[in-house]
Design a protein around this motif. Sequence first.
Motif, mmCIF file in Angstrom:
data_model
loop_
_atom_site.group_PDB
_atom_site.id
_atom_site.type_symbol
_atom_site.label_atom_id
_atom_site.label_comp_id
_atom_site.label_asym_id
_atom_site.label_seq_id
_atom_site.Cartn_x
_atom_site.Cartn_y
_atom_site.Cartn_z
ATOM 1 N N CYS A 154 8.697 9.025 3.083
ATOM 2 C CA CYS A 154 7.833 7.944 2.575
ATOM 3 C C CYS A 154 8.611 6.647 2.414
ATOM 4 N N CYS A 213 5.896 2.381 -2.014
ATOM 5 C CA CYS A 213 5.743 2.978 -0.683
ATOM 6 C C CYS A 213 4.262 2.998 -0.293
ATOM 7 N N THR A 226 -0.622 4.034 -3.522
ATOM 8 C CA THR A 226 0.017 4.086 -2.207
ATOM 9 C C THR A 226 -0.957 3.724 -1.082
ATOM 10 N N VAL A 232 3.545 4.085 8.156
ATOM 11 C CA VAL A 232 4.443 3.734 7.060
ATOM 12 C C VAL A 232 4.380 2.219 6.897
ATOM 13 N N LEU A 257 1.271 4.641 1.808
ATOM 14 C CA LEU A 257 0.993 5.948 2.401
ATOM 15 C C LEU A 257 -0.502 6.211 2.415
#
Length: 544
Positions: free
Chosen positions: A395, A417, A39, A470, A419
Amino acid sequence: MTTQSKFSLFWDEVLSYCDSRKCAASIEPSTVEHYGHVTTGWDKRAKAVIQPECTEDVQKVVQLANQFNVGLYPISAGKNWGYSDATPSGPEMVLVDLSTMNKILNVDEANRLAIIEPGVTQEELSDALIDTDLFMDCTGAPTTTSIVGNILDRGFGHTINGNRQFNACSFEIVLGNGEILRTGHLAYENAGDHSVKNCHTKATTGPILDGLFSQSNFGIVTKLCFWLMPKPEVILPYIVLFDSHEDFLNAIEPIAKLKQAGVARSIMHVGNDMRAISSSLSYQLIQPLKDKLLSEEQISKSLSILGLGPWAMSGALYGSNRVIKAYKKELTQNIKRHSACKIHFLPGKQIKFVERILSMLPFKPLDKLKGNIKSAMALIDMHSGKPTDYFLKGCYHKHENFPSVLDEKTDIAKDGCGLIWISPTAPTSKSHIQALLDLLKNAYESQGFNLYATLSFIDDRSTAVICNPVFDINNPDETERAIVCTKQAMQLCIDNGYPPYRVANVHWHAWHSKLSSEHKNALSALKETFDPNKVIASGRYGIE
């Protein structure tokens, strides 16, 4: 002897050992790739994977790594999303996946403790406590995350025992040199195995060593004691919706006083506008251009749709009916005296009854109410020691598939995603928190990202601001921009006296570079003592 030939000899020894035991080991690309989803944009990949079954297996693997000079990287469940995922700290390392060491070795109901291995998940321990008079601290992380892994990265939850590092003791560690160290009251020659006699306190005569094995790479923790709580007569979660940013700021110091007085004993979490929106509305519904910031007008309109203000706080009260009645009054009066806000208490039985009724009514106009009830149920569960996957939803804010349902199969890393958490800390005061929020907002927006932030009142003195951009992890340009954004923001925070309590792998070395030479020298000396051949997670938190 070449590095490759050393690894081949190491691997032959590992396979021979695993053939005689129950533990698994694989160098197959399909198996290794299972751990390769990230991520944070960290691009390291494991060379092989070993899944030990017990401390003896871990010790043997570490001894072989020393013999053949092979790097190891331990993970507990591999779901430290946004910080380090399941990826090693450097190239050509072997992952030591401890998820198969998932025994709950003891639940001592009388003395309120559990002895657990690193593979024990939040859900597994929570389920083991259902028929007892105990409950556990719970984080907002998924049901399948490791309790030990979270403790070792100094995570915190939501209950009275939310500062998890302070509520764990008596570690069993396989040091980098292959020896076994046991901390706390287990340090004595005849201490015996984990029991209430050696698990009732962190402190013992001499230095307290537990903390050396959190956010470090000196050894592999294979067992520890996790303190539990007795179920009180009442657990009453609540939500405070502040009318304005200024109202939230005005509540900060009254909240600190409520914590000092023992009224607000849980760790309270306060989400900003973007945090609230991200859990409820897809970004594309608000702004079709994903690379464009949400405007203040769009944010305000979205909050209006959701019936929320710019800041929303959650917490819980614990105690008898009589105590809860007094706490409710104290909390309400003290916060409302300084802030315009709405306070909603969430009694579990009533909320669950409403949820059952609403589930039988398929009317579209009830969707907003159903969403609010789901959110309330997730908070009730979490503050009662029952983990939930509900809070992963944010997320997916910019993801093309904004989910309606999340469960134990949800994997934000595999779903692409992006992150990266940064977690600066500040004194719990209006002026410091305002200064830190301004710094962060400017840093994020200058790189084209909205600021998603949650403030966590760890205690009456200290507040952590856990925030992230994000982004799409499959977009290299956007990922690089997110890395630059969070690195610059973290460094600005440190330079202004707001250092982080936890750091993502993409920023370990940047964080380490900010330390004093004396501190770096001390860490190097500890590494040399515990792991002289540097076989365990070299580079983790910048410690080589």
